[in-house]
Write a protein that holds these residues in place. Structure first.
Motif, PDB file in Angstrom:
ATOM      1  N   TYR A  21       0.829  -1.202   0.000  1.00 13.89           N
ATOM      2  CA  TYR A  21       0.000   0.000   0.000  1.00 13.89           C
ATOM      3  C   TYR A  21       0.867   1.257   0.000  1.00 13.89           C
ATOM      4  O   TYR A  21       0.585   2.222  -0.707  1.00 13.89           O
ATOM      5  N   ALA A  22       1.951   1.254   0.770  1.00 14.96           N
ATOM      6  CA  ALA A  22       2.843   2.415   0.833  1.00 14.96           C
ATOM      7  C   ALA A  22       3.514   2.651  -0.517  1.00 14.96           C
ATOM      8  O   ALA A  22       3.637   3.792  -0.961  1.00 14.96           O
ATOM      9  N   LEU A  23       3.941   1.596  -1.187  1.00 14.27           N
ATOM     10  CA  LEU A  23       4.549   1.746  -2.504  1.00 14.27           C
ATOM     11  C   LEU A  23       3.538   2.253  -3.526  1.00 14.27           C
ATOM     12  O   LEU A  23       3.861   3.072  -4.380  1.00 14.27           O
ATOM     13  N   TYR A  24       2.306   1.759  -3.456  1.00 16.66           N
ATOM     14  CA  TYR A  24       1.280   2.195  -4.403  1.00 16.66           C
ATOM     15  C   TYR A  24       0.950   3.669  -4.215  1.00 16.66           C
ATOM     16  O   TYR A  24       0.810   4.411  -5.183  1.00 16.66           O
ATOM     17  N   THR A  25       0.846   4.115  -2.971  1.00 19.32           N
ATOM     18  CA  THR A  25       0.533   5.521  -2.747  1.00 19.32           C
ATOM     19  C   THR A  25       1.735   6.412  -3.038  1.00 19.32           C
ATOM     20  O   THR A  25       1.568   7.562  -3.432  1.00 19.32           O
ATOM     21  N   ALA A  26       2.944   5.893  -2.897  1.00 17.65           N
ATOM     22  CA  ALA A  26       4.133   6.706  -3.176  1.00 17.65           C
ATOM     23  C   ALA A  26       4.309   6.927  -4.675  1.00 17.65           C
ATOM     24  O   ALA A  26       4.615   8.033  -5.108  1.00 17.65           O
ATOM     25  N   PHE A  27       4.103   5.886  -5.469  1.00 13.99           N
ATOM     26  CA  PHE A  27       4.353   5.992  -6.900  1.00 13.99           C
ATOM     27  C   PHE A  27       3.082   6.129  -7.724  1.00 13.99           C
ATOM     28  O   PHE A  27       3.137   6.496  -8.883  1.00 13.99           O
ATOM     29  N   GLY A  28       1.935   5.820  -7.160  1.00 20.46           N
ATOM     30  CA  GLY A  28       0.666   6.001  -7.855  1.00 20.46           C
ATOM     31  C   GLY A  28       0.442   4.993  -8.968  1.00 20.46           C
ATOM     32  O   GLY A  28       1.207   4.065  -9.172  1.00 20.46           O
ATOM     33  N   GLN A  29      -0.642   5.227  -9.686  1.00 19.42           N
ATOM     34  CA  GLN A  29      -0.973   4.363 -10.802  1.00 19.42           C
ATOM     35  C   GLN A  29      -0.047   4.660 -11.974  1.00 19.42           C
ATOM     36  O   GLN A  29       0.392   5.786 -12.152  1.00 19.42           O
ATOM     37  N   PRO A  30       0.223   3.660 -12.788  1.00 20.55           N
ATOM     38  CA  PRO A  30       1.036   3.915 -13.973  1.00 20.55           C
ATOM     39  C   PRO A  30       0.247   4.779 -14.954  1.00 20.55           C
ATOM     40  O   PRO A  30      -0.973   4.680 -15.038  1.00 20.55           O
ATOM     41  N   PRO A  31       0.929   5.660 -15.680  1.00 20.75           N
ATOM     42  CA  PRO A  31       0.227   6.507 -16.641  1.00 20.75           C
ATOM     43  C   PRO A  31      -0.396   5.682 -17.756  1.00 20.75           C
ATOM     44  O   PRO A  31       0.139   4.641 -18.140  1.00 20.75           O
ATOM     45  N   GLN A  32      -1.508   6.153 -18.273  1.00 24.96           N
ATOM     46  CA  GLN A  32      -2.216   5.417 -19.315  1.00 24.96           C
ATOM     47  C   GLN A  32      -1.495   5.508 -20.657  1.00 24.96           C
ATOM     48  O   GLN A  32      -1.486   4.566 -21.415  1.00 24.96           O
TER      49      GLN A  32
END
Length: 43
Positions: A21-32
């Protein structure tokens, strides 16, 4: 199973999920759509 084993598995699961969860919120979703800035400017 012993209580210590279950507790260790539970704490390990919490740690792994929190890290994900911390990694996902730090780097976010990949750009489309990714652009190559070098190709946009040409030679």
């Amino acid at each position: 199973m012993e209580t210590t084993t279950l507790f260790t598995i539970f704490i390990s699961g919490l740690l792994v999920s929190f890290t994900g969860y911390a990694l996902y919120t730090a780097f976010g979703q990949p750009p489309q759509q990714l652009r190559d800035l070098f190709e946009d400017h040409g030679d």
